[in-house]
Write a protein that holds these residues in place. Sequence first.
Motif, PDB file in Angstrom:
ATOM      1  N   GLY A  37       0.647   6.884   2.941  1.00  0.00           N
ATOM      2  CA  GLY A  37      -0.662   6.759   3.568  1.00  0.00           C
ATOM      3  C   GLY A  37      -1.585   7.928   3.203  1.00  0.00           C
ATOM      4  N   ARG A  38      -2.856   7.716   3.570  1.00  0.00           N
ATOM      5  CA  ARG A  38      -3.845   8.767   3.292  1.00  0.00           C
ATOM      6  C   ARG A  38      -3.630   9.960   4.225  1.00  0.00           C
ATOM      7  NH1 ARG A  38      -9.455   5.305   2.695  1.00  0.00           N
ATOM      8  NH2 ARG A  38      -8.837   4.099   0.829  1.00  0.00           N
ATOM      9  N   PRO A  39      -3.957  11.176   3.728  1.00  0.00           N
ATOM     10  CA  PRO A  39      -3.826  12.350   4.610  1.00  0.00           C
ATOM     11  C   PRO A  39      -4.753  12.218   5.805  1.00  0.00           C
ATOM     12  CG  PRO A  39      -4.083  13.027   2.308  1.00  0.00           C
ATOM     13  CD  PRO A  39      -4.328  11.549   2.359  1.00  0.00           C
ATOM     14  N   GLY A  40      -4.321  12.722   6.916  1.00  0.00           N
ATOM     15  CA  GLY A  40      -5.131  12.677   8.115  1.00  0.00           C
ATOM     16  C   GLY A  40      -6.302  13.667   8.071  1.00  0.00           C
ATOM     17  N   ILE A  41      -7.173  13.486   9.005  1.00  0.00           N
ATOM     18  CA  ILE A  41      -8.353  14.381   9.107  1.00  0.00           C
ATOM     19  C   ILE A  41      -7.887  15.741   9.621  1.00  0.00           C
ATOM     20  CG2 ILE A  41     -10.588  14.681  10.220  1.00  0.00           C
ATOM     21  CD1 ILE A  41     -10.728  11.633  10.493  1.00  0.00           C
ATOM     22  N   PRO A  42      -8.331  16.839   8.944  1.00  0.00           N
ATOM     23  CA  PRO A  42      -7.911  18.184   9.418  1.00  0.00           C
ATOM     24  C   PRO A  42      -8.384  18.412  10.847  1.00  0.00           C
ATOM     25  CG  PRO A  42      -8.895  18.306   7.234  1.00  0.00           C
ATOM     26  CD  PRO A  42      -9.144  16.925   7.720  1.00  0.00           C
TER      27      PRO A  42
END
Length: 241
Positions: A37-42
């Motif tokens: 999956g895509r990296p999460g929001i910092p």
Amino acid sequence: MAFIFMSAHAVTQLTIMLLLVASSESDTCDGNMGFPGRPGIPGVPGTDGKDGAKGERGHPGDDAVPVIGPKGDPGIHGLPGRPGQKGDEGLQGSPGDNGKKGERGVYTGVDAPNQHFVFSYKKSPRTQRVLPDNLIIFEIPLISGEDDVLDSEGFFNVKIAGMYYISYHISSSSSACLKIQVGKEEKVRFCDSPGMIMVTAGSVLLPLKADDKVSIQTTAPSSIFSRDTDCTFTGFLLFPD
């Protein structure tokens, strides 16, 4: 319909959990792994923590010893300054020592005051019998300012070396035998013995040096008569050396 509000920190944790669940489910389906999956929001940076406790005081440093470095090279001379104001005139100094005697000059033929010299004396009015090799003394100067040219013994003391004309005129009652002498050296002699009062004369040109002594002396017994007539001794410098 009810809305549920969640903080940003809770949303981040929920996102991570869902990714983990999706990953575990993909492992069970057909045994194939799904795409990551895509990296999460910092997440939002947290607030600064509180200041820590004050540290202990450090030990004092060692005493520094000043070190003097070597002397540098001289700098370039600056431009001359402006002349100062003229000072007051100083006191006159004492006279200096006499300088060394200069070298002997060369005769150039040009007239100068110190190249002229003349003297003329006469005897006192009395008759005198003079024995041989004795001076005839002339006491009375005929030229003013010449009192010290002849000394008390009757010698002419030469001050300026050069060629001189020396002469005498003598009155005699019987005989007059005379000579012109320089120092102890006889230069010329004359003798006249007419047996009556007469005037005899003699003259000569002589090169003389400084400090020479010139005199008129007898060569034989002579009777010098100067009571009614004059006897003279004269000399002058023709040209100096």
